[in-house]
Design an enzyme around this catalytic site. Structure first.
Site, PDB file in Angstrom:
ATOM      1  CB  CYS A  11      -7.509 -54.488  12.608  1.00 51.34           C
ATOM      2  SG  CYS A  11      -6.911 -56.141  11.473  1.00 51.34           S
ATOM      3  NE  ARG A  59     -11.445 -62.777   8.958  1.00 51.14           N
ATOM      4  CZ  ARG A  59     -10.269 -63.133   9.194  1.00 51.14           C
ATOM      5  NH1 ARG A  59      -9.738 -64.472   8.566  1.00 51.14           N
ATOM      6  NH2 ARG A  59      -9.264 -62.567   9.427  1.00 51.14           N
TER       7      ARG A  59
END
Ligand code: XMP
Length: 476
Positions: free
Chosen positions: A306, A406
């Site tokens: 991330c 997303r």
């Protein structure tokens, strides 16, 4: 002169919460009354779906497709098929998992009308001394080798004559059945569905295998699938086959997402896991808005790939987020809703901490990436083998059209994940077995027999402060 904003900033800082991570917190060993081998890892993925081990594979396009989901279910966990593919393809992947034989149960049984010589032959072929007798899907009892030999001597006799009683186990009792076989009480048992239908026989050789599969009421492997709350069509098509629908949006605590999820849940019959959320308030709002939440996927920006924290400054580290959401659920009288801790779990030790903080299971990306079953091609660089692993909001994943909703809904055009190569780790069963042993050891150190007890007994300690060189200098 101190400005109003500056004062506010200081006030906010004074009330700021410490965002605890897996690196800043440890578990203090507790008095143990059980050996790690006796630790029971059974738990729940969602309110209606049990897990035999608290491990869930992440819906990422370099991690979970059919092979990974099958492997996870055979080890007692569950895979969440990613949604970076067309709807039909994802449905097909789910169906393949469902159609995959739960190999540890076999179509091995006799009928009342079989003759005893045939019965003996079947028992010899399978290498067992006992088998269930089944008529029209109903278990009538068992036959034993020695009794069959006896009645065979009297001439042409049927298996019905050798029928004896014996315990029949439901699908949820597979582990118990396995233990009975290991204790030597029998070498085969009949397993039935919840409505009493014969699903298959568990035989000695399969029971000795180290893992127990996670099965649904029909004796098929369990599987979950990722969806966007905005993709009603996908959810409806998957709903017919899948055990659990897992929301797969980066920031579920968004009014539009909550509204979409509210509508989606009304039309779905499978359990629905909401996520990702990272705070107490997100759990409260989701519960207030959505009629049925069967689980929460918790953790924001904590994943190994991330970059959300760098890109947006936002961070709800998984350990802190799990504890916050668990508190919210208890306060809302929704303590029965399980939490999946998602992101940043690099080892079984991290997983034990997440479970101790209030999670019921952990979602793994990095740990499972690089294995044979991971949904990525094997790459050779010189002598070494690798598999790619990438964030679902990385440029590569976003380039695949179906990732678009997303992280890249019109307003989001920036990558929030990275791509890399992971050294090839071999079969996932090896990784899972070690991970499971690590979890058992962790619960053992905490003095807990199971995950519920871990919640009660866990004692957290803060990591020793790192000594920085300047401090060393000051001490001298
Ligand atoms: P680990 O640490 O197990 O984390 O590799 C997997 C989890 O990371 C999340 N995920 C992302 N988060 N940008 C993010 O901010 C991304 O590109 C991304 N891709 C995956 C997701 O929750 C996953 O389960």
């Amino acid at each position: 002169m101190v400005g109003a904003l500056w004062m506010k900033f200081r006030e906010k800082l004074a009330n700021a919460e410490q965002l605890y991570t897996f690196d800043t917190v440890y578990l203090v060993p507790g008095r143990a009354e059980v050996e790690p081998s006796q630790v029971d890892l059974r738990t729940r993925l969602s309110t209606n779906v049990e897990l035999l081990v608290p491990i869930v594979s992440s819906p990422m396009d370099t991690v979970t497709e059919y092979e990974m989901a099958v492997a996870l279910a055979l080890h007692g966990g569950i895979g969440v098929i990613h949604r970076n593919m067309g709807i039909e393809e994802q449905v097909e992947q789910v169906k393949r998992v469902k159609e995959h034989p739960a190999i540890r149960l076999r179509e091995a049984f006799l009928r009342l009308s079989d003759n005893c010589a045939y019965g003996l032959e079947v028992l010899r072929d399978l290498g067992v001394r006992r088998l269930p007798v089944v008529e029209q899907g109903i278990v009538k009892g068992y036959v034993d080798y020695s009794r069959l030999v006896e009645i065979c001597k009297t001439g042409f006799e049927l298996v019905a004559k050798a029928l004896v009683g014996g315990r029949v186990y439901g699908v949820s009792g597979i582990e118990e059945a396995r233990r009975a076989i290991i204790r030597g009480e029998t070498d085969s048992v009949a397993i039935t569905s919840r409505d009493g239908r014969f699903l298959g026989s568990l035989l000695l050789g399969d029971a000795l295998a180290e893992t127990v599969p996670l099965l649904d009421e029909e004796g098929r492997l369990r599987v979950a699938a990722a969806i966007s709350p905005f993709d009603q069509e996908r959810a409806e098509k998957l709903d017919k086959y899948v055990d659990v629908l897992v929301s797969d949006v980066a920031h579920f605590h968004n009014v539009n997402v909550l509204h979409a999820a509210k509508e989606l849940v009304k039309r779905a019959s499978s359990d629905f896991v909401a996520g990702n959320i990272g705070t107490y308030q997100a759990a409260v709002d989701a519960l207030a808005m959505i009629e049925r939440v069967n689980g929460f996927r918790v953790g924001i920006a904590g994943g190994s790939i991330c970059t959300t924290a760098e890109v947006g400054g936002a961070y709800a580290p998984t350990l802190w987020a799990v504890a916050s959401v668990r508190d919210a659920l208890e306060a809302q009288g929704a303590g029965n809703i399980p939490i999946i801790a998602d992101g940043g779990i690099r080892s079984s030790g991290d997983a034990v901490k997440a479970l101790a903080a209030g999670a019921s299971s952990v979602m793994l990306g990095y740990v499972l990436a690089g294995t044979e079953e991971a949904a990525a091609p094997l790459i050779a660089l010189g002598e070494a083998l690798y598999k790619p692993y990438r964030g679902m909001a990385s440029r590569g994943a976003m380039a695949k059209r179906f990732a678009a909703d997303r992280y890249t809904r019109l307003v989001k055009r920036v990558a929030e994940g990275v791509e890399g190569l992971i050294p090839y780790k071999g079969p996932v069963s090896k990784v899972l077995s070690e991970f499971i042993e690590g979890l058992k050891a962790g619960l053992g150190y905490a003095g807990a027999r199971n995950i519920k007890e871990l919640w009660e007994k866990a004692v957290f300690g803060l990591a020793p402060r790192k000594t920085v060189p300047s401090e060393l200098g000051a001490q001298r």
